[in-house]
Design a protein around this motif. Structure first.
Motif, PDB file in Angstrom:
ATOM      1  N   HIS B   7       5.508  -1.439  -8.447  1.00  0.00           N
ATOM      2  CA  HIS B   7       5.076  -1.191  -9.366  1.00  0.00           C
ATOM      3  C   HIS B   7       4.080   0.184  -9.176  1.00  0.00           C
ATOM      4  O   HIS B   7       3.665   0.288  -8.287  1.00  0.00           O
ATOM      5  N   LEU B   8       3.903   0.847 -10.395  1.00  0.00           N
ATOM      6  CA  LEU B   8       3.160   1.888 -10.095  1.00  0.00           C
ATOM      7  C   LEU B   8       1.878   1.818 -11.225  1.00  0.00           C
ATOM      8  O   LEU B   8       1.886   1.549 -12.283  1.00  0.00           O
ATOM      9  N   PRO B   9       0.723   1.729 -10.439  1.00  0.00           N
ATOM     10  CA  PRO B   9      -0.740   1.727 -11.079  1.00  0.00           C
ATOM     11  C   PRO B   9      -0.750   3.073 -11.730  1.00  0.00           C
ATOM     12  O   PRO B   9      -0.212   4.039 -11.276  1.00  0.00           O
ATOM     13  N   THR B  10      -1.575   2.945 -12.743  1.00  0.00           N
ATOM     14  CA  THR B  10      -1.878   4.077 -13.771  1.00  0.00           C
ATOM     15  C   THR B  10      -3.237   4.380 -13.783  1.00  0.00           C
ATOM     16  O   THR B  10      -4.131   3.428 -13.960  1.00  0.00           O
ATOM     17  N   LEU B  11      -3.603   5.632 -13.729  1.00  0.00           N
ATOM     18  CA  LEU B  11      -4.967   6.442 -13.991  1.00  0.00           C
ATOM     19  C   LEU B  11      -4.855   7.066 -15.246  1.00  0.00           C
ATOM     20  O   LEU B  11      -4.149   8.049 -15.242  1.00  0.00           O
ATOM     21  N   SER B  12      -5.571   6.782 -16.294  1.00  0.00           N
ATOM     22  CA  SER B  12      -5.764   7.577 -17.319  1.00  0.00           C
ATOM     23  C   SER B  12      -7.050   8.162 -17.682  1.00  0.00           C
ATOM     24  O   SER B  12      -8.193   7.542 -17.303  1.00  0.00           O
ATOM     25  N   PHE B  89       1.920  10.785  -4.786  1.00  0.00           N
ATOM     26  CA  PHE B  89       2.272   9.880  -3.725  1.00  0.00           C
ATOM     27  C   PHE B  89       1.462  10.426  -2.532  1.00  0.00           C
ATOM     28  O   PHE B  89       1.536  11.596  -2.247  1.00  0.00           O
ATOM     29  N   CYS B  90       0.985   9.611  -1.692  1.00  0.00           N
ATOM     30  CA  CYS B  90       0.384  10.069  -0.477  1.00  0.00           C
ATOM     31  C   CYS B  90       1.981   9.805   0.457  1.00  0.00           C
ATOM     32  O   CYS B  90       2.426   8.826   0.267  1.00  0.00           O
ATOM     33  N   ALA B  91       1.839  10.426   1.611  1.00  0.00           N
ATOM     34  CA  ALA B  91       2.843  10.211   2.642  1.00  0.00           C
ATOM     35  C   ALA B  91       2.032  10.307   3.881  1.00  0.00           C
ATOM     36  O   ALA B  91       1.334  11.320   4.076  1.00  0.00           O
ATOM     37  N   GLU B  92       2.358   9.724   4.766  1.00  0.00           N
ATOM     38  CA  GLU B  92       1.974   9.679   6.384  1.00  0.00           C
ATOM     39  C   GLU B  92       3.203   9.905   7.292  1.00  0.00           C
ATOM     40  O   GLU B  92       4.259   9.452   7.033  1.00  0.00           O
ATOM     41  N   ASN B  93       2.771  10.919   8.182  1.00  0.00           N
ATOM     42  CA  ASN B  93       3.639  10.925   9.164  1.00  0.00           C
ATOM     43  C   ASN B  93       3.602  10.098  10.340  1.00  0.00           C
ATOM     44  O   ASN B  93       2.373   9.912  10.751  1.00  0.00           O
ATOM     45  N   MET B  94       4.655   9.390  10.728  1.00  0.00           N
ATOM     46  CA  MET B  94       4.420   8.144  11.679  1.00  0.00           C
ATOM     47  C   MET B  94       4.304   8.505  13.081  1.00  0.00           C
ATOM     48  O   MET B  94       4.205   7.709  13.900  1.00  0.00           O
ATOM     49  N   ASN B  95       4.156   9.948  13.466  1.00  0.00           N
ATOM     50  CA  ASN B  95       3.866  10.119  14.718  1.00  0.00           C
ATOM     51  C   ASN B  95       4.732   9.469  15.906  1.00  0.00           C
ATOM     52  O   ASN B  95       4.161   8.754  16.761  1.00  0.00           O
ATOM     53  N   THR B  96       6.145   9.575  15.523  1.00  0.00           N
ATOM     54  CA  THR B  96       7.064   9.072  16.357  1.00  0.00           C
ATOM     55  C   THR B  96       7.663  10.263  17.312  1.00  0.00           C
ATOM     56  O   THR B  96       8.531   9.988  18.137  1.00  0.00           O
ATOM     57  N   GLY B  97       7.019  11.454  17.388  1.00  0.00           N
ATOM     58  CA  GLY B  97       7.477  12.459  18.125  1.00  0.00           C
ATOM     59  C   GLY B  97       8.188  13.483  17.529  1.00  0.00           C
ATOM     60  O   GLY B  97       8.596  14.456  17.873  1.00  0.00           O
ATOM     61  N   PHE B  98       8.888  13.038  16.375  1.00  0.00           N
ATOM     62  CA  PHE B  98       9.445  13.966  15.349  1.00  0.00           C
ATOM     63  C   PHE B  98       9.023  13.578  13.995  1.00  0.00           C
ATOM     64  O   PHE B  98       8.328  12.635  14.081  1.00  0.00           O
ATOM     65  N   GLN B  99       9.282  14.472  13.070  1.00  0.00           N
ATOM     66  CA  GLN B  99       8.729  14.294  11.573  1.00  0.00           C
ATOM     67  C   GLN B  99       9.573  13.086  10.884  1.00  0.00           C
ATOM     68  O   GLN B  99      10.664  12.975  10.879  1.00  0.00           O
ATOM     69  N   LYS B 100       8.570  12.002  10.379  1.00  0.00           N
ATOM     70  CA  LYS B 100       9.231  10.852   9.661  1.00  0.00           C
ATOM     71  C   LYS B 100       7.919  10.530   8.704  1.00  0.00           C
ATOM     72  O   LYS B 100       6.870  10.003   8.999  1.00  0.00           O
ATOM     73  N   LEU B 101       8.239  10.952   7.304  1.00  0.00           N
ATOM     74  CA  LEU B 101       7.382  10.508   6.386  1.00  0.00           C
ATOM     75  C   LEU B 101       7.709   9.155   5.908  1.00  0.00           C
ATOM     76  O   LEU B 101       8.849   9.008   5.641  1.00  0.00           O
ATOM     77  N   VAL B 102       6.484   8.457   5.778  1.00  0.00           N
ATOM     78  CA  VAL B 102       6.498   7.176   4.786  1.00  0.00           C
ATOM     79  C   VAL B 102       5.709   7.429   3.676  1.00  0.00           C
ATOM     80  O   VAL B 102       4.608   7.908   3.960  1.00  0.00           O
ATOM     81  N   PHE B 103       6.242   6.979   2.428  1.00  0.00           N
ATOM     82  CA  PHE B 103       5.630   7.367   1.418  1.00  0.00           C
ATOM     83  C   PHE B 103       4.901   6.058   0.865  1.00  0.00           C
ATOM     84  O   PHE B 103       5.279   5.011   1.023  1.00  0.00           O
ATOM     85  N   GLY B 104       3.721   6.286   0.190  1.00  0.00           N
ATOM     86  CA  GLY B 104       2.893   5.278  -0.357  1.00  0.00           C
ATOM     87  C   GLY B 104       3.549   4.888  -2.010  1.00  0.00           C
ATOM     88  O   GLY B 104       4.607   5.474  -2.147  1.00  0.00           O
ATOM     89  N   THR B 105       2.918   3.857  -2.383  1.00  0.00           N
ATOM     90  CA  THR B 105       3.586   3.278  -3.512  1.00  0.00           C
ATOM     91  C   THR B 105       3.369   4.237  -4.791  1.00  0.00           C
ATOM     92  O   THR B 105       4.054   4.090  -5.774  1.00  0.00           O
ATOM     93  N   GLY B 106       2.551   5.241  -4.825  1.00  0.00           N
ATOM     94  CA  GLY B 106       2.483   6.207  -5.983  1.00  0.00           C
ATOM     95  C   GLY B 106       1.458   5.667  -6.932  1.00  0.00           C
ATOM     96  O   GLY B 106       1.244   4.608  -7.218  1.00  0.00           O
ATOM     97  N   THR B 107       0.845   6.671  -7.789  1.00  0.00           N
ATOM     98  CA  THR B 107       0.145   6.519  -8.853  1.00  0.00           C
ATOM     99  C   THR B 107       0.277   7.236  -9.990  1.00  0.00           C
ATOM    100  O   THR B 107       0.282   8.658  -9.740  1.00  0.00           O
ATOM    101  N   ARG B 108       0.456   6.656 -11.450  1.00  0.00           N
ATOM    102  CA  ARG B 108       0.745   7.530 -12.389  1.00  0.00           C
ATOM    103  C   ARG B 108      -0.319   8.053 -12.921  1.00  0.00           C
ATOM    104  O   ARG B 108      -1.460   7.255 -13.068  1.00  0.00           O
ATOM    105  N   LEU B 109      -0.629   9.233 -13.018  1.00  0.00           N
ATOM    106  CA  LEU B 109      -1.816   9.860 -13.556  1.00  0.00           C
ATOM    107  C   LEU B 109      -1.522  10.337 -15.230  1.00  0.00           C
ATOM    108  O   LEU B 109      -0.380  11.332 -15.249  1.00  0.00           O
ATOM    109  N   LEU B 110      -2.356   9.995 -15.982  1.00  0.00           N
ATOM    110  CA  LEU B 110      -2.242  10.334 -17.467  1.00  0.00           C
ATOM    111  C   LEU B 110      -3.340  11.041 -18.048  1.00  0.00           C
ATOM    112  O   LEU B 110      -4.282  10.579 -17.860  1.00  0.00           O
ATOM    113  N   VAL B 111      -3.218  12.276 -18.499  1.00  0.00           N
ATOM    114  CA  VAL B 111      -4.193  13.136 -18.725  1.00  0.00           C
ATOM    115  C   VAL B 111      -3.894  13.253 -20.389  1.00  0.00           C
ATOM    116  O   VAL B 111      -3.055  13.707 -20.840  1.00  0.00           O
ATOM    117  N   SER B 112      -5.127  12.841 -21.039  1.00  0.00           N
ATOM    118  CA  SER B 112      -5.038  12.959 -22.556  1.00  0.00           C
ATOM    119  C   SER B 112      -5.884  14.176 -22.927  1.00  0.00           C
ATOM    120  O   SER B 112      -6.844  14.490 -22.419  1.00  0.00           O
TER     121      SER B 112
END
Lengths: 117, 113
Positions: B7-12, B89-112
């Protein structure tokens, strides 16, 4: 610069058909392209990595015979979803880089929304 | 293990406020981290990156902080604007010798306004 284009942006098709999605780097040569899948309200999950002229490397759990990837040129990669079923419905996103270094930025396309009826 | 979002946590926030979005990454050996912004129906857009040998990096209105001790990454957005509303989303490169990104769960930002 560094524009990646995906086509189509949205496709609806019947269960059992095959669907091809194109990913093009418009203003740079992409030695490596990546394919991701994203379900609603979820994160991007890497499906496979393809290098120009060689076979794609698939992530664990991704069926290579189901998701055919071709990266025949430095500007084009295609993903074909074969015999698609409703559970394949998702948002498919590609990205491309100009090199294989760990900090080479990935440039993303705007995704293809696939709906299987 | 790899991060999988359920699920996506939300920051308002109010326009003009500073926003802080947090991310816990999974692999202590990851060598490179990136923050992406994703607007509805579009692909991720690069915001800022940081290598594992740094703990802070600043861009225009954005700052990324890296705490390798607790495997934590944060994105600070100064003077948040309505156009900043998106999923981050944040993403980390898994340092396997070549590029591989693993994405985090994500946060929804709502700006009023």
């Amino acid at each position: 610069g560094a524009v990646v284009s995906q086509h189509p942006s949205w496709v609806i098709c019947k269960s059992g058909t095959s669907v091809k999605i194109e990913c093009r780097s418009l203003d740079f040569q992409a030695t490596t392209m990546f394919w991701y899948r994203q379900f609603p309200k979820q994160s991007l999950m890497l499906m496979a990595t393809s290098n120009e002229g060689s076979k794609a490397t698939y992530e664990q759990g991704v069926e290579k015979d189901k998701f055919l990837i071709n990266h025949a040129s430095l500007t084009l990669s295609t993903l074909t979803v074969t015999s698609a079923h409703p559970e394949d419905s998702s948002f498919y996103i590609c990205s491309a880089t100009t090199g294989t270094a760990f900090n080479q930025p990935q440039h993303f396309g705007d995704g293809t929304r696939l709906s299987i009826l | 293990g790899e991060s999988v979002g359920l699920h996506l946590p939300t920051l308002s926030v109010q326009e003009g406020d500073n926003s802080i979005i947090n991310c816990a990454y999974s692999n202590s050996a990851s060598d490179y981290f990136i923050w992406y912004k994703q607007e509805s129906g579009k692909g991720p857009q690069f915001i800022i990156d940081i290598r594992s040998n740094m703990d802070k990096r600043q861009g225009q209105r954005v700052t990324v902080l890296l705490n390798k001790t607790v495997k934590h990454l944060s994105l600070q957005i100064a003077a948040t604007q309505p156009g900043d509303s998106a999923v981050y989303f944040c993403a980390e490169n898994m340092n396997t010798g070549f590029q591989k990104l693993v994405f985090g769960t994500g946060t929804r930002l709502l700006v009023s306004p």
